[in-house]
Every structure is written in C-alpha cells, then in structure tokens.
Design a protein around this motif. Structure first.
Motif, PDB file in Angstrom:
ATOM      1  N   GLY A   2      66.911 -14.942  11.104  1.00 56.26           N
ATOM      2  CA  GLY A   2      66.096 -14.756  12.296  1.00 56.26           C
ATOM      3  C   GLY A   2      64.843 -15.606  12.276  1.00 56.26           C
ATOM      4  O   GLY A   2      64.439 -16.161  13.302  1.00 56.26           O
ATOM      5  N   LEU A   3      64.231 -15.717  11.105  1.00 56.45           N
ATOM      6  CA  LEU A   3      63.027 -16.551  10.987  1.00 56.45           C
ATOM      7  C   LEU A   3      63.371 -18.021  11.184  1.00 56.45           C
ATOM      8  O   LEU A   3      62.631 -18.753  11.841  1.00 56.45           O
ATOM      9  N   LEU A   4      64.506 -18.451  10.671  1.00 51.24           N
ATOM     10  CA  LEU A   4      64.940 -19.838  10.867  1.00 51.24           C
ATOM     11  C   LEU A   4      65.228 -20.103  12.340  1.00 51.24           C
ATOM     12  O   LEU A   4      64.835 -21.136  12.881  1.00 51.24           O
ATOM     13  N   THR A   5      65.869 -19.168  12.993  1.00 49.61           N
ATOM     14  CA  THR A   5      66.151 -19.309  14.417  1.00 49.61           C
ATOM     15  C   THR A   5      64.867 -19.388  15.223  1.00 49.61           C
ATOM     16  O   THR A   5      64.737 -20.221  16.120  1.00 49.61           O
ATOM     17  N   SER A   6      63.911 -18.533  14.892  1.00 49.68           N
ATOM     18  CA  SER A   6      62.657 -18.552  15.649  1.00 49.68           C
ATOM     19  C   SER A   6      61.842 -19.813  15.385  1.00 49.68           C
ATOM     20  O   SER A   6      61.036 -20.203  16.219  1.00 49.68           O
ATOM     21  N   SER A   7      62.069 -20.470  14.250  1.00 49.55           N
ATOM     22  CA  SER A   7      61.350 -21.716  13.998  1.00 49.55           C
ATOM     23  C   SER A   7      61.869 -22.868  14.857  1.00 49.55           C
ATOM     24  O   SER A   7      61.162 -23.834  15.086  1.00 49.55           O
ATOM     25  N   ASN A  11      61.094 -21.336  23.211  1.00 50.58           N
ATOM     26  CA  ASN A  11      60.718 -20.168  23.997  1.00 50.58           C
ATOM     27  C   ASN A  11      61.823 -19.126  23.879  1.00 50.58           C
ATOM     28  O   ASN A  11      62.846 -19.349  23.244  1.00 50.58           O
ATOM     29  N   PHE A  12      61.609 -17.987  24.490  1.00 53.21           N
ATOM     30  CA  PHE A  12      62.540 -16.868  24.347  1.00 53.21           C
ATOM     31  C   PHE A  12      63.926 -17.204  24.890  1.00 53.21           C
ATOM     32  O   PHE A  12      64.933 -16.742  24.349  1.00 53.21           O
ATOM     33  N   ASP A  13      64.011 -18.004  25.937  1.00 54.42           N
ATOM     34  CA  ASP A  13      65.297 -18.339  26.543  1.00 54.42           C
ATOM     35  C   ASP A  13      66.172 -19.176  25.620  1.00 54.42           C
ATOM     36  O   ASP A  13      67.392 -19.190  25.753  1.00 54.42           O
ATOM     37  N   ARG A  14      65.598 -19.877  24.673  1.00 53.36           N
ATOM     38  CA  ARG A  14      66.370 -20.726  23.755  1.00 53.36           C
ATOM     39  C   ARG A  14      67.154 -19.908  22.723  1.00 53.36           C
ATOM     40  O   ARG A  14      68.052 -20.434  22.078  1.00 53.36           O
ATOM     41  N   PHE A  15      66.816 -18.642  22.550  1.00 54.43           N
ATOM     42  CA  PHE A  15      67.569 -17.810  21.616  1.00 54.43           C
ATOM     43  C   PHE A  15      69.010 -17.613  22.065  1.00 54.43           C
ATOM     44  O   PHE A  15      69.887 -17.338  21.256  1.00 54.43           O
ATOM     45  N   VAL A  16      69.259 -17.750  23.350  1.00 51.75           N
ATOM     46  CA  VAL A  16      70.618 -17.610  23.880  1.00 51.75           C
ATOM     47  C   VAL A  16      71.528 -18.674  23.295  1.00 51.75           C
ATOM     48  O   VAL A  16      72.700 -18.422  23.002  1.00 51.75           O
ATOM     49  N   TYR A  17      71.015 -19.876  23.090  1.00 50.03           N
ATOM     50  CA  TYR A  17      71.824 -20.948  22.516  1.00 50.03           C
ATOM     51  C   TYR A  17      72.268 -20.607  21.102  1.00 50.03           C
ATOM     52  O   TYR A  17      73.402 -20.861  20.719  1.00 50.03           O
ATOM     53  N   PHE A  18      71.377 -20.038  20.311  1.00 47.30           N
ATOM     54  CA  PHE A  18      71.738 -19.644  18.955  1.00 47.30           C
ATOM     55  C   PHE A  18      72.736 -18.491  18.974  1.00 47.30           C
ATOM     56  O   PHE A  18      73.658 -18.446  18.167  1.00 47.30           O
ATOM     57  N   GLN A  19      72.521 -17.567  19.900  1.00 50.42           N
ATOM     58  CA  GLN A  19      73.417 -16.411  19.999  1.00 50.42           C
ATOM     59  C   GLN A  19      74.831 -16.837  20.367  1.00 50.42           C
ATOM     60  O   GLN A  19      75.789 -16.454  19.711  1.00 50.42           O
ATOM     61  N   SER A  20      74.952 -17.652  21.406  1.00 52.72           N
ATOM     62  CA  SER A  20      76.286 -18.023  21.862  1.00 52.72           C
ATOM     63  C   SER A  20      76.892 -19.179  21.069  1.00 52.72           C
ATOM     64  O   SER A  20      78.102 -19.314  21.016  1.00 52.72           O
ATOM     65  N   GLY A  21      76.066 -19.985  20.435  1.00 51.26           N
ATOM     66  CA  GLY A  21      76.584 -21.135  19.707  1.00 51.26           C
ATOM     67  C   GLY A  21      76.821 -20.892  18.231  1.00 51.26           C
ATOM     68  O   GLY A  21      77.597 -21.601  17.605  1.00 51.26           O
ATOM     69  N   LEU A  22      76.173 -19.888  17.663  1.00 52.79           N
ATOM     70  CA  LEU A  22      76.321 -19.651  16.226  1.00 52.79           C
ATOM     71  C   LEU A  22      76.760 -18.225  15.900  1.00 52.79           C
ATOM     72  O   LEU A  22      77.730 -18.031  15.171  1.00 52.79           O
ATOM     73  N   ILE A  23      76.077 -17.249  16.447  1.00 50.39           N
ATOM     74  CA  ILE A  23      76.334 -15.858  16.067  1.00 50.39           C
ATOM     75  C   ILE A  23      77.700 -15.386  16.544  1.00 50.39           C
ATOM     76  O   ILE A  23      78.473 -14.829  15.759  1.00 50.39           O
ATOM     77  N   VAL A  24      78.028 -15.601  17.801  1.00 51.23           N
ATOM     78  CA  VAL A  24      79.309 -15.128  18.335  1.00 51.23           C
ATOM     79  C   VAL A  24      80.497 -15.811  17.652  1.00 51.23           C
ATOM     80  O   VAL A  24      81.437 -15.128  17.219  1.00 51.23           O
ATOM     81  N   PRO A  25      80.502 -17.145  17.502  1.00 46.10           N
ATOM     82  CA  PRO A  25      81.621 -17.747  16.763  1.00 46.10           C
ATOM     83  C   PRO A  25      81.704 -17.263  15.316  1.00 46.10           C
ATOM     84  O   PRO A  25      82.798 -17.115  14.766  1.00 46.10           O
ATOM     85  N   MET A  26      80.556 -16.990  14.704  1.00 46.77           N
ATOM     86  CA  MET A  26      80.570 -16.495  13.333  1.00 46.77           C
ATOM     87  C   MET A  26      81.234 -15.120  13.267  1.00 46.77           C
ATOM     88  O   MET A  26      82.039 -14.857  12.377  1.00 46.77           O
ATOM     89  N   TYR A  27      80.928 -14.248  14.203  1.00 43.95           N
ATOM     90  CA  TYR A  27      81.583 -12.937  14.230  1.00 43.95           C
ATOM     91  C   TYR A  27      83.085 -13.062  14.413  1.00 43.95           C
ATOM     92  O   TYR A  27      83.857 -12.337  13.803  1.00 43.95           O
ATOM     93  N   VAL A  28      83.502 -13.972  15.265  1.00 39.28           N
ATOM     94  CA  VAL A  28      84.931 -14.122  15.553  1.00 39.28           C
ATOM     95  C   VAL A  28      85.679 -14.721  14.366  1.00 39.28           C
ATOM     96  O   VAL A  28      86.763 -14.286  14.018  1.00 39.28           O
TER      97      VAL A  28
END
Length: 101
Positions: A2-7, A11-28
C-alpha cells in the motif's frame, strides 16, 4: 504494498489503475479462488512472480498439515519480497517527501 502504491499515485483517482491493473489479476492468477495448477504453464509461471501465490500456497499447506521444504521456500519468498517491497516503498516515499519541501 500500500505504501508503494501510494508513492506512485498522484491523486486518489490513480489508485484505480493499481487496483484493476495489479490487484485483480493477482487475485485471479494466484490461486485465491481456485487451484492455479489447472492453468496453462505460462500463466503458472506468471503467477509465481506474485507474492500472493506463495502466501496462498503457504496457508493451504499449513491448514492441510503439510510441513515440507516447499512451505519453507514459500515463506522465504514472502519474507524477501516483503523486505524488497518495503525498502522500495521507503526509498520512493523519501524521494516524494523531499520533492515536497
């Protein structure tokens, strides 16, 4: 993580890119919902790059009572990836904080 992502997020809207580009594929890919051993070999190789794969394999081995050398290897990968990501995040945050002054 989370700290790496926030670095990196400007802005807050950019967290969506990390969520959909890294977190979701990682879960799958990492076997969170189904065993990834049924996936093609290429996707299995990609899944082993994520620390979540090793976390899932370690937790499943512990719950099944299979204490083997593979469990120790998975715990080692988790430890060293956490160490690497933590240091990376600390360096990024130091740079980001220095730019703000």
């Amino acid at each position: 993580c989370g700290l790496l992502t926030s670095s990196y997020a400007k802005n807050f809207d950019r967290f969506v890119y990390f969520q959909s580009g890294l977190i979701v594929p990682m879960y799958v890919l990492c076997g969170t919902f189904f065993p990834f051993f049924y996936m093609p070999d290429f996707l299995q190789a990609v899944a082993f790059l994520f620390p979540l794969t090793h976390s899932v394999l370690a937790v499943r081995a512990i719950l099944e009572g299979e204490i083997t050398s593979v469990l120790i290897l998975n715990i080692g990968v988790i430890f060293f990836s956490a160490l690497f990501i933590t240091n990376w995040a600390a360096v990024r945050m130091e740079k980001r904080l220095d730019q703000g002054q």
